[in-house]
Design an enzyme around this catalytic site. Structure first.
Site, PDB file in Angstrom:
ATOM      1  N   THR A 159       0.899  -6.801  -1.789  1.00 34.90           N
ATOM      2  CA  THR A 159      -0.493  -6.649  -1.427  1.00 34.90           C
ATOM      3  C   THR A 159      -1.215  -6.091  -2.641  1.00 34.90           C
ATOM      4  O   THR A 159      -0.636  -5.308  -3.389  1.00 34.90           O
ATOM      5  CB  THR A 159      -0.583  -5.633  -0.268  1.00 34.90           C
ATOM      6  OG1 THR A 159      -0.083  -6.267   0.889  1.00 34.90           O
ATOM      7  CG2 THR A 159      -1.996  -5.144  -0.029  1.00 34.90           C
ATOM      8  N   ARG A 187      -0.794 -11.752  13.689  1.00 36.94           N
ATOM      9  CA  ARG A 187      -0.465 -10.362  13.336  1.00 36.94           C
ATOM     10  C   ARG A 187      -1.419  -9.864  12.240  1.00 36.94           C
ATOM     11  O   ARG A 187      -1.663 -10.531  11.246  1.00 36.94           O
ATOM     12  CB  ARG A 187       0.981 -10.287  12.854  1.00 36.94           C
ATOM     13  CG  ARG A 187       1.414  -8.896  12.364  1.00 36.94           C
ATOM     14  CD  ARG A 187       1.232  -8.753  10.864  1.00 36.94           C
ATOM     15  NE  ARG A 187       1.709  -7.456  10.355  1.00 36.94           N
ATOM     16  CZ  ARG A 187       1.489  -7.008   9.146  1.00 36.94           C
ATOM     17  NH1 ARG A 187       0.794  -7.727   8.284  1.00 36.94           N
ATOM     18  NH2 ARG A 187       1.944  -5.844   8.759  1.00 36.94           N
ATOM     19  N   VAL A 188      -1.946  -8.676  12.440  1.00 43.28           N
ATOM     20  CA  VAL A 188      -2.812  -8.080  11.431  1.00 43.28           C
ATOM     21  C   VAL A 188      -2.204  -6.737  11.033  1.00 43.28           C
ATOM     22  O   VAL A 188      -1.800  -5.951  11.896  1.00 43.28           O
ATOM     23  CB  VAL A 188      -4.243  -7.872  11.990  1.00 43.28           C
ATOM     24  CG1 VAL A 188      -5.096  -7.082  11.010  1.00 43.28           C
ATOM     25  CG2 VAL A 188      -4.895  -9.228  12.287  1.00 43.28           C
ATOM     26  N   GLY A 189      -2.143  -6.495   9.733  1.00 42.49           N
ATOM     27  CA  GLY A 189      -1.554  -5.241   9.247  1.00 42.49           C
ATOM     28  C   GLY A 189      -2.603  -4.187   8.951  1.00 42.49           C
ATOM     29  O   GLY A 189      -3.684  -4.167   9.539  1.00 42.49           O
ATOM     30  N   ASP A 190      -2.275  -3.317   8.021  1.00 41.13           N
ATOM     31  CA  ASP A 190      -3.147  -2.191   7.675  1.00 41.13           C
ATOM     32  C   ASP A 190      -4.314  -2.569   6.774  1.00 41.13           C
ATOM     33  O   ASP A 190      -5.325  -1.875   6.733  1.00 41.13           O
ATOM     34  CB  ASP A 190      -2.322  -1.132   6.924  1.00 41.13           C
ATOM     35  CG  ASP A 190      -1.719  -1.720   5.647  1.00 41.13           C
ATOM     36  OD1 ASP A 190      -0.993  -2.728   5.749  1.00 41.13           O
ATOM     37  OD2 ASP A 190      -2.003  -1.202   4.547  1.00 41.13           O
ATOM     38  N   GLY A 211       2.437  -1.810   1.583  1.00 39.57           N
ATOM     39  CA  GLY A 211       3.667  -1.468   2.285  1.00 39.57           C
ATOM     40  C   GLY A 211       3.674  -2.059   3.680  1.00 39.57           C
ATOM     41  O   GLY A 211       2.951  -3.014   3.962  1.00 39.57           O
ATOM     42  N   GLY A 213       2.550  -2.553   7.048  1.00 38.53           N
ATOM     43  CA  GLY A 213       1.268  -2.268   7.694  1.00 38.53           C
ATOM     44  C   GLY A 213       1.388  -1.482   8.981  1.00 38.53           C
ATOM     45  O   GLY A 213       0.568  -0.591   9.258  1.00 38.53           O
TER      46      GLY A 213
HETATM   47  N1  ASP Z   1       0.467  -3.939   3.794  1.00 37.34           N
HETATM   48  C1  ASP Z   1       0.651  -5.352   3.981  1.00 37.34           C
HETATM   49  C2  ASP Z   1       0.719  -5.672   5.451  1.00 37.34           C
HETATM   50  O1  ASP Z   1       1.428  -5.003   6.176  1.00 37.34           O
HETATM   51  C3  ASP Z   1       1.875  -5.909   3.307  1.00 37.34           C
HETATM   52  C4  ASP Z   1       2.119  -5.501   1.868  1.00 37.34           C
HETATM   53  O2  ASP Z   1       1.650  -4.447   1.445  1.00 37.34           O
HETATM   54  O3  ASP Z   1       2.791  -6.239   1.132  1.00 37.34           O
HETATM   55  O4  ASP Z   1       0.107  -6.623   5.857  1.00 37.34           O
END
Ligand code: ASP
Length: 296
Positions: A159, A187-190, A211, A213
């Site tokens: 990311t 799916r949605v992360g952070d 990291g 999410g």
């Molecule tokens: N933080 C991102 C997510 O969880 C993934 C990443 O940092 O590579 O979508």
């Protein structure tokens, strides 16, 4: 590895040029993130990961200390979601637009690209490889995912994000991602969640996270970093302390942050094995792999 470090140096120096030219911290972080989204070498924009069923769904968020706040989630066919996130803040009454609605705005703004830009034959081959391993029973649960895969496919995560402080003391942060491989569609992360994947506070600082999410959302990592800066810690101490507390609460191998404080000091901290970072200040542009054995 050298190529990705070159992209980070380029992103940091382009962002810094914006600041030197009198641009705002917000302009600078968006510029830096666009360079990384366009590189194809990091997990954002052109280089984004694919979902289990082979689509690219991208997330991004941007925030300035002046109160600008915008994000997009699960958008397809958008090469620069960080630009779309900024436009959500500037053009709508909303903070977060998702999926089809966000894509309509992207279309109106000329930000859509053909599907093949983000879903390439090479990525589909990589997806099939990962799925074959998943079918053989390998555990790709979210807690083990990062630790395991990062060792085997160094380019898999990544990311991208940026934090900056400008001449007037303004702060901003932006983060952009393809999420991670094999994620469920939807799916949605952070990354598009304010306080989790990005945060900025006037007169305090700004932070961007990478990291897993699901863990970063639970911990509200970037908000925690900024809260610690507000208590008087510099960016490095705040980043260290937030990541230390996160490790204590949720375990290691989960996240990394890049932060700045309003005085212009930078901080990087992570509890993963490695993290790629870059920064620029007057007379100095640097990118490096932190925590890495030489072989990486
Ligand atoms: N933080 C991102 C997510 O969880 C993934 C990443 O940092 O590579 O979508």
């Amino acid at each position: 590895m050298e190529e990705r470090l070159r992209v980070l140096r380029e992103a940091a120096s382009r962002g810094f040029e914006v600041l030197e030219g009198g641009g705002s911290a917000l302009d600078a972080v968006v510029e830096a993130v666009v360079v990384m989204e366009d590189s194809g070498l990091l997990n954002a924009g052109v280089g984004s990961a694919l979902t289990f069923d082979g689509v690219a769904e991208l997330d991004a968020g941007v925030m300035s200390g002046d109160g600008l706040l915008g994000a997009v989630a699960a958008v397809r066919r958008v090469k620069n979601p960080v630009v779309l996130a900024r436009r959500v803040a500037e053009l709508t009454d909303h903070v977060l637009l998702v999926g089809e609605g966000a894509e309509r705005l992207a279309e109106a703004l000329g930000l859509l690209v053909p599907e093949g830009v983000l879903v390439t034959p090479e990525k589909l081959r990589r997806l099939e490889e990962l799925k074959a391993r998943w079918r053989r029973g390998e555990d790709f649960g979210w807690l083990t995912r990062l630790r395991r895969l990062v060792e085997e496919y160094p380019g898999l995560f990544g990311t991208v994000g940026a934090a900056a402080v400008d001449r007037a003391g303004g702060v901003a942060a932006a983060t952009s991602t393809g999420g991670y491989w094999l994620k469920m569609r939807g799916r949605v992360g952070d990354t598009p969640i304010p306080g989790a994947g990005f945060y900025a506070a006037k007169g305090v600082g700004a932070c961007s996270a990478t990291g897993i999410g699901e863990a970063i959302i639970r911990f509200m990592l970037c908000r925690r970093v900024c809260d610690l800066i507000a208590l008087g810690l510099d960016a490095q101490s705040a980043a260290d302390e937030a990541v230390r507390r996160m490790s204590e609460e949720l375990g290691r191998g989960l996240a990394g942050v890049a932060a700045v404080d309003a005085a212009g000091r930078v901080g990087f901290a992570f509890n993963t094995e490695v993290m790629l970072v870059g920064y620029a200040r007057r007379g100095k542009v640097e990118a490096k792999l932190l925590g890495a054995p030489q072989s990486l």
